[in-house]
Write an enzyme that holds these catalytic residues in place. Structure first.
Site, PDB file in Angstrom:
ATOM      1  N   HIS A  66       0.848  -1.200   0.000  1.00 27.17           N
ATOM      2  CA  HIS A  66       0.000   0.000   0.000  1.00 27.17           C
ATOM      3  C   HIS A  66       0.880   1.245   0.000  1.00 27.17           C
ATOM      4  O   HIS A  66       1.430   1.643   1.021  1.00 27.17           O
ATOM      5  CB  HIS A  66      -0.887  -0.009   1.250  1.00 27.17           C
ATOM      6  N   HIS A  68       1.506   5.291  -2.174  1.00 28.79           N
ATOM      7  CA  HIS A  68       1.040   6.322  -3.109  1.00 28.79           C
ATOM      8  C   HIS A  68       2.284   6.963  -3.723  1.00 28.79           C
ATOM      9  O   HIS A  68       3.066   7.598  -3.019  1.00 28.79           O
ATOM     10  CB  HIS A  68       0.207   7.386  -2.381  1.00 28.79           C
ATOM     11  N   LEU A  69       2.463   6.794  -5.022  1.00 30.51           N
ATOM     12  CA  LEU A  69       3.646   7.331  -5.679  1.00 30.51           C
ATOM     13  C   LEU A  69       3.353   8.583  -6.509  1.00 30.51           C
ATOM     14  O   LEU A  69       4.264   9.149  -7.111  1.00 30.51           O
ATOM     15  CB  LEU A  69       4.311   6.258  -6.542  1.00 30.51           C
ATOM     16  N   ARG A  70       2.085   8.999  -6.575  1.00 29.71           N
ATOM     17  CA  ARG A  70       1.666  10.323  -7.077  1.00 29.71           C
ATOM     18  C   ARG A  70       1.821  10.553  -8.574  1.00 29.71           C
ATOM     19  O   ARG A  70       1.343  11.569  -9.083  1.00 29.71           O
ATOM     20  CB  ARG A  70       2.401  11.438  -6.320  1.00 29.71           C
ATOM     21  N   HIS A 240      -5.057  -0.597   5.969  1.00 31.26           N
ATOM     22  CA  HIS A 240      -4.602   0.212   7.116  1.00 31.26           C
ATOM     23  C   HIS A 240      -5.551   0.207   8.329  1.00 31.26           C
ATOM     24  O   HIS A 240      -6.108   1.239   8.715  1.00 31.26           O
ATOM     25  CB  HIS A 240      -4.292   1.640   6.682  1.00 31.26           C
ATOM     26  N   ASP A 313       1.527   2.548   3.712  1.00 24.96           N
ATOM     27  CA  ASP A 313       0.608   3.627   3.319  1.00 24.96           C
ATOM     28  C   ASP A 313       1.402   4.907   3.060  1.00 24.96           C
ATOM     29  O   ASP A 313       1.001   6.002   3.469  1.00 24.96           O
ATOM     30  CB  ASP A 313      -0.481   3.865   4.365  1.00 24.96           C
TER      31      ASP A 313
END
Length: 429
Positions: A66, A68-70, A240, A313
């Site tokens: 999990h 977030h690489l944007r 999460h 996360d």
């Protein structure tokens, strides 16, 4: 057969299958795979490349289920290249990235572009595994073309931070994903109860005069999901998890045989809502940090296997976005650089066992999502992390690879760090 690489004298982490715990080993690699793991003999010589690992722990490359690489769309926060660099330095050989990009990853062409960027920027790893959007635009109105996206490379599907309110829509999405053997990951948050407040409803929120989100907002959605998983007999993964009530519901469902799996994050194992005192936006995360009772429940749930996975996360944000009033700041903690060190800090006191850390950060996500992992058995991929448990470092711009430093540990001394990382026998850190 002679090895082409030997990692000499390291201690194999507990929870691997090759040799008994605490035995010093030589890890022999041939053609990118484990050839053998043998007891270390300081007098033995090898006619190949040799890496000294005395005093270090050998771990398999980790899997972050999990992050977030944007990219695309918010590369000023993070991009695929910088995110994977942070992953490599943090010991992660595989990164599953969420779909809340701009545009949303709800089309096979976007998935293919992301994978192409990852291959070009990090040809030898870490590996990127996109998580596709469950619905078009994450609006929960129309199912995304999941079959095409799965074929393009999406490893799972999720509506991420925009949870699906309609149980019927969510059911159909789970059923559709299962037809091509993909799991749905759900961000559990009852969408009318202070969504994304970033602060637990309780004593601290009252002290600060902030609106908080109660634990029941998470647990109510968990209850729906675990009942659906049992009814449909189809897998659902809970993202999460942060509170004791959710743990109890997941344990109840597993006891009834429901095909439910779940994850938590390092911050839910180490921090309470008190980290938000002083209106610290670096501790603003969704779901919010909870109470000490919840922290204790999360630790027991990981050690006992009720919670299957520890994920980061990883949610990077630019400095100017966090340096605003608490209510205006985005939720999220940057975690790829720090996660392993923080989780391993719980092992010396046996809060978590080293074997459970290996299981929760490598073997379990590999098994659940179908990613090959290294168990240090002959033929396994030679994806190896060398970890120094005695290395002290300070989280800072100089020591972190992520573009974003939105972590509560910024400026703090952390014990333990990755010193080298190999994928398929090739050094990437």
């Amino acid at each position: 057969m002679s090895p082409d690489l030997v990692i000499r004298g390291g201690r194999l982490a507990c929870g691997t299958a090759a040799v008994k715990a605490d035995c010093l080993t030589d890890c022999l690699v041939k053609d990118g795979r484990i050839l053998d793991v043998v007891p270390h003999d300081p007098d033995r010589t090898y006619e190949c490349e040799s890496v000294e690992a005395t005093g270090l722990v050998l771990l398999p490359s980790l899997i972050d289920a999990h992050a977030h690489l944007r990219e695309p769309g918010q590369e000023y926060k993070e991009d695929i290249a910088s995110g994977l660099a942070a992953a490599a330095a943090g010991g992660f050989g595989h990164v599953m990235c969420m779909a809340n990009t701009r545009p949303v990853n709800d089309d096979a062409s976007i998935t293919r572009d992301m994978l192409d960027i990852a291959r070009r920027s990090h040809p030898h790893g870490p590996r990127l595994h996109p998580i596709g959007a469950l619905s078009k635009g994450l609006r929960a109105e129309e199912l995304a073309p999941m079959a095409d996206m799965a074929q393009a490379g999406c490893i799972a599907f999720s509506n991420d931070g925009l949870p699906v309110a309609s149980a019927e829509f969510f059911r159909r999405a789970v059923e559709y994903a299962a037809t091509f053997e993909r799991i749905v990951i759900d961000h559990c948050e009852e969408p009318t109860m202070a969504p994304a407040a970033g602060m637990n409803e309780g004593v601290v929120s009252a002290t600060l005069g902030l609106k908080g989100q109660p634990w029941v907002a998470e647990a109510a959605q968990v209850a729906r999901d675990v009942l659906l998983a049992e009814y449909l007999n189809l897998p659902i993964h809970i993202a999460h998890v942060s509170c004791k009530a959710s743990v109890e519901l997941i344990a109840f469902a597993k006891g009834r045989g429901a095909p439910v799996t779940a994850e938590t994050c390092p911050h839910y194992l180490l921090l309470t809502e008190e980290a938000c005192l002083g209106y610290s936006t670096r501790a603003k995360v969704n779901p919010p940090l909870r109470t000490q009772e919840d922290v204790e429940a999360m630790r027991l749930a990981v050690e006992g296997g009720v919670i299957d996975i520890i994920a980061t996360d990883h949610a990077p944000h630019a400095e100017h976005e966090k340096e605003v009033e608490f209510d205006l700041a985005p939720c999220g903690i940057s975690g790829l650089d720090t996660a392993l060190s923080l989780v391993m800090s719980l092992t010396p006191g046996q809060i978590l066992s080293e074997a459970r850390v290996v299981e929760a950060m490598c073997h379990a996500p590999g098994r659940i999502f179908g990613i090959p992992v290294n168990r240090f058995a002959p033929g396994d991929p030679a994806d190896v992390v060398l970890y120094d448990p005695h290395h002290r470092w300070v989280a800072s711009r100089e020591t972190m690879r992520s573009k974003s430093l939105n972590t509560p540990w910024l400026g703090r001394t952390i014990m333990g760090r990755v010193t080298a990382h190999f994928m398929a026998g090739r050094r990437i850190v």
